[in-house]
Write a protein that holds these residues in place. Structure first.
Motif, PDB file in Angstrom:
ATOM      1  N   LEU A 175      -3.902   1.933  -5.303  1.00  0.00           N
ATOM      2  CA  LEU A 175      -3.217   2.253  -4.054  1.00  0.00           C
ATOM      3  C   LEU A 175      -1.727   2.534  -4.252  1.00  0.00           C
ATOM      4  N   ASP A 176      -1.222   2.228  -5.438  1.00  0.00           N
ATOM      5  CA  ASP A 176       0.175   2.495  -5.779  1.00  0.00           C
ATOM      6  C   ASP A 176       0.344   3.863  -6.453  1.00  0.00           C
ATOM      7  N   ASP A 177      -0.722   4.658  -6.480  1.00  0.00           N
ATOM      8  CA  ASP A 177      -0.690   5.990  -7.087  1.00  0.00           C
ATOM      9  C   ASP A 177       0.396   6.833  -6.412  1.00  0.00           C
ATOM     10  N   PRO A 178       1.274   7.481  -7.171  1.00  0.00           N
ATOM     11  CA  PRO A 178       2.349   8.284  -6.579  1.00  0.00           C
ATOM     12  C   PRO A 178       1.854   9.387  -5.636  1.00  0.00           C
ATOM     13  N   ARG A 179       0.668   9.929  -5.889  1.00  0.00           N
ATOM     14  CA  ARG A 179       0.128  10.959  -4.991  1.00  0.00           C
ATOM     15  C   ARG A 179      -0.114  10.405  -3.596  1.00  0.00           C
ATOM     16  N   LEU A 180      -0.485   9.128  -3.525  1.00  0.00           N
ATOM     17  CA  LEU A 180      -0.700   8.494  -2.226  1.00  0.00           C
ATOM     18  C   LEU A 180       0.629   8.203  -1.549  1.00  0.00           C
ATOM     19  N   GLY A 181       1.635   7.889  -2.345  1.00  0.00           N
ATOM     20  CA  GLY A 181       2.957   7.617  -1.793  1.00  0.00           C
ATOM     21  C   GLY A 181       3.580   8.826  -1.122  1.00  0.00           C
ATOM     22  N   VAL A 210      -0.886   0.351   3.330  1.00  0.00           N
ATOM     23  CA  VAL A 210      -0.651   1.264   4.453  1.00  0.00           C
ATOM     24  C   VAL A 210       0.590   0.861   5.251  1.00  0.00           C
ATOM     25  N   THR A 211       0.802  -0.423   5.449  1.00  0.00           N
ATOM     26  CA  THR A 211       1.859  -0.874   6.354  1.00  0.00           C
ATOM     27  C   THR A 211       3.200  -1.139   5.679  1.00  0.00           C
ATOM     28  N   LEU A 212       3.240  -1.357   4.397  1.00  0.00           N
ATOM     29  CA  LEU A 212       4.504  -1.679   3.728  1.00  0.00           C
ATOM     30  C   LEU A 212       5.179  -0.459   3.117  1.00  0.00           C
ATOM     31  N   ARG A 213       4.778   0.711   3.527  1.00  0.00           N
ATOM     32  CA  ARG A 213       5.384   1.953   3.035  1.00  0.00           C
ATOM     33  C   ARG A 213       6.623   2.275   3.860  1.00  0.00           C
ATOM     34  N   PRO A 214       7.574   2.974   3.254  1.00  0.00           N
ATOM     35  CA  PRO A 214       8.765   3.369   4.015  1.00  0.00           C
ATOM     36  C   PRO A 214       8.424   4.285   5.196  1.00  0.00           C
ATOM     37  N   GLU A 215       7.458   5.156   5.000  1.00  0.00           N
ATOM     38  CA  GLU A 215       6.988   6.048   6.062  1.00  0.00           C
ATOM     39  C   GLU A 215       5.547   5.668   6.403  1.00  0.00           C
ATOM     40  N   PRO A 216       5.212   5.620   7.689  1.00  0.00           N
ATOM     41  CA  PRO A 216       3.836   5.245   8.052  1.00  0.00           C
ATOM     42  C   PRO A 216       2.821   6.275   7.559  1.00  0.00           C
ATOM     43  N   VAL A 217       1.626   5.796   7.282  1.00  0.00           N
ATOM     44  CA  VAL A 217       0.536   6.676   6.868  1.00  0.00           C
ATOM     45  C   VAL A 217      -0.555   6.632   7.941  1.00  0.00           C
ATOM     46  N   ALA A 218      -1.108   7.779   8.250  1.00  0.00           N
ATOM     47  CA  ALA A 218      -2.244   7.864   9.168  1.00  0.00           C
ATOM     48  C   ALA A 218      -3.504   7.671   8.320  1.00  0.00           C
ATOM     49  N   VAL A 239      -4.350  -0.274  12.550  1.00  0.00           N
ATOM     50  CA  VAL A 239      -3.550   0.797  11.929  1.00  0.00           C
ATOM     51  C   VAL A 239      -4.389   1.972  11.434  1.00  0.00           C
ATOM     52  N   ALA A 240      -5.702   1.892  11.605  1.00  0.00           N
ATOM     53  CA  ALA A 240      -6.581   2.936  11.068  1.00  0.00           C
ATOM     54  C   ALA A 240      -7.672   3.289  12.069  1.00  0.00           C
ATOM     55  N   ASP A 241      -8.169   4.497  11.920  1.00  0.00           N
ATOM     56  CA  ASP A 241      -9.351   4.941  12.657  1.00  0.00           C
ATOM     57  C   ASP A 241     -10.532   4.644  11.755  1.00  0.00           C
ATOM     58  N   ILE A 242     -11.370   3.681  12.155  1.00  0.00           N
ATOM     59  CA  ILE A 242     -12.491   3.248  11.322  1.00  0.00           C
ATOM     60  C   ILE A 242     -13.794   3.784  11.901  1.00  0.00           C
ATOM     61  N   GLY A 243     -14.465   4.620  11.125  1.00  0.00           N
ATOM     62  CA  GLY A 243     -15.762   5.155  11.522  1.00  0.00           C
ATOM     63  C   GLY A 243     -16.839   4.629  10.597  1.00  0.00           C
TER      64      GLY A 243
END
Length: 117
Positions: free
Chosen positions: A48-54, A81-89, A111-115
């Motif tokens: 989850l710390d992958d730079p592409r995800l950041g 998801v929540t501790l990032r400088p910018e929020p993620v959808a 914080v997420a849409d769970i299907g």
């Protein structure tokens, strides 16, 4: 067995699969599969710390291949998801009912849409 002999360790099963299958700077598609238990917590946190995800503002997470998700791993996903400088959808799809329960117990439904399936 003597005190000098190594003790057998219980089998933890095959390692879970974790992959970023697409990332374009705005969105990322992730796939997790297998049993994601406490033994996979460090690997999950590193994944989850992958730079592409950041760099991505939106994550699409496919959990259709996840057979079990440990609550600690659910919390790791919530932190990512929540501790990032910018929020993620975050959109989660394909989760089995038991995995959905774990996600909700960890607070990801806030914080997420769970299907589901």
């Amino acid at each position: 067995m003597s005190a000098d002999e190594p003790r057998p360790t219980p089998s933890t099963g095959p390692s879970p699969a974790m992959a970023v299958v697409a990332a374009d700077g705005r969105a990322a598609a992730l796939v997790l599969a297998g049993e994601i238990g406490a033994g996979a917590l460090r690997d999950l946190a590193e994944f989850l710390d992958d730079p592409r995800l950041g760099r991505a503002a939106a994550w699409d997470l496919d959990l259709s291949g996840v057979t079990h998700l440990d609550l600690a791993c659910g919390y790791a996903l919530l932190r990512a998801v929540t501790l990032r400088p910018e929020p993620v959808a975050l959109t989660i799809h394909g989760a089995r009912r038991s995995v959905q329960r774990t996600l909700r117990s960890a607070g990801l439904d806030a914080v997420a849409d769970i299907g589901g399936r």
